[in-house]
Design an enzyme around this catalytic site. Structure first.
Site, PDB file in Angstrom:
ATOM      1  N   PRO A 269       0.783  -1.250   0.000  1.00  0.00           N
ATOM      2  CA  PRO A 269       0.000   0.000   0.000  1.00  0.00           C
ATOM      3  C   PRO A 269       0.813   1.297   0.000  1.00  0.00           C
ATOM      4  O   PRO A 269       0.737   2.094   0.933  1.00  0.00           O
ATOM      5  CB  PRO A 269      -0.821  -0.134   1.272  1.00  0.00           C
ATOM      6  CG  PRO A 269       0.074  -0.895   2.201  1.00  0.00           C
ATOM      7  CD  PRO A 269       0.805  -1.873   1.319  1.00  0.00           C
ATOM      8  N   CYS A 270       1.539   1.558  -1.078  1.00  0.00           N
ATOM      9  CA  CYS A 270       2.271   2.816  -1.179  1.00  0.00           C
ATOM     10  C   CYS A 270       1.331   4.015  -1.224  1.00  0.00           C
ATOM     11  O   CYS A 270       1.735   5.139  -0.924  1.00  0.00           O
ATOM     12  CB  CYS A 270       3.214   2.799  -2.369  1.00  0.00           C
ATOM     13  SG  CYS A 270       2.408   2.550  -3.958  1.00  0.00           S
ATOM     14  N   HIS A 271       0.056   3.775  -1.555  1.00  0.00           N
ATOM     15  CA  HIS A 271      -0.917   4.869  -1.591  1.00  0.00           C
ATOM     16  C   HIS A 271      -1.177   5.442  -0.197  1.00  0.00           C
ATOM     17  O   HIS A 271      -1.704   6.542  -0.071  1.00  0.00           O
ATOM     18  CB  HIS A 271      -2.238   4.402  -2.228  1.00  0.00           C
ATOM     19  CG  HIS A 271      -2.909   3.289  -1.499  1.00  0.00           C
ATOM     20  ND1 HIS A 271      -2.565   1.957  -1.695  1.00  0.00           N
ATOM     21  CD2 HIS A 271      -3.892   3.293  -0.557  1.00  0.00           C
ATOM     22  CE1 HIS A 271      -3.323   1.198  -0.912  1.00  0.00           C
ATOM     23  NE2 HIS A 271      -4.128   1.987  -0.218  1.00  0.00           N
TER      24      HIS A 271
END
Length: 157
Positions: free
Chosen positions: A120-122
């Site tokens: 989850p780089c978001h």
């Protein structure tokens, strides 16, 4: 390497992987034909992503096999520690990997994350709370964060 193209609220997702695990989930801006028969090695990933988009899943247990440098692998592994519905700043992410001088390198590694959504780089945002940098486009980052938010916006009318 097997490939599947699946539809999602974020557009077409291209999923690649083999028996070693999922190596890529990318969001496409162009149209691709939807894969009719999902390759067996990708079925669980596609199913879990479907549940995620339906709001029925917050954690993934898909075997992952992202390809990158040792440093990138370390950054991506730390991204998996950011809980669903939470965010972390780039500075906090840098502190979490233990190298305060590496903030630019951490941001670069986040941008090279090959497995969108599941890694989850978001969930990494600017220190001022701004939605900065997202390879899939800021509108997708905003959508993902709103989708994961524990406080859903309701209509007043």
């Amino acid at each position: 390497m097997e490939t599947a193209f699946v539809d999602s609220p974020l557009g077409i997702l291209k999923i690649e992987g083999d028996t070693e695990g999922v190596s890529t989930i990318s969001m496409l801006d162009e149209k691709e034909p939807i894969t009719e028969t999902i390759p067996e090695v990708l079925e669980d990933c596609v199913y879990q992503l479907s549940e995620y988009f339906e709001g029925k899943r917050s954690d993934f247990n898909v075997k992952l096999n992202p390809q990158g440098t040792d440093f990138q692998q370390k950054v991506w592994e730390e991204l998996l520690n950011i809980p669903h519905g939470k965010t972390r700043t780039y500075l906090e992410q840098t502190k979490a990997i233990g190298d305060l001088k590496a903030i630019r390198a951490v941001a670069s590694a986040n941008g090279k994350n090959p497995i969108s959504i599941i890694i989850p780089c978001h969930r990494v945002i600017g220190s001022d709370g701004s939605l900065t940098g997202y390879a899939g486009g800021l509108w997708r980052k905003k959508w993902l964060l709103e989708h994961e938010s524990p406080a859903k916006q309701t209509s007043l009318f």
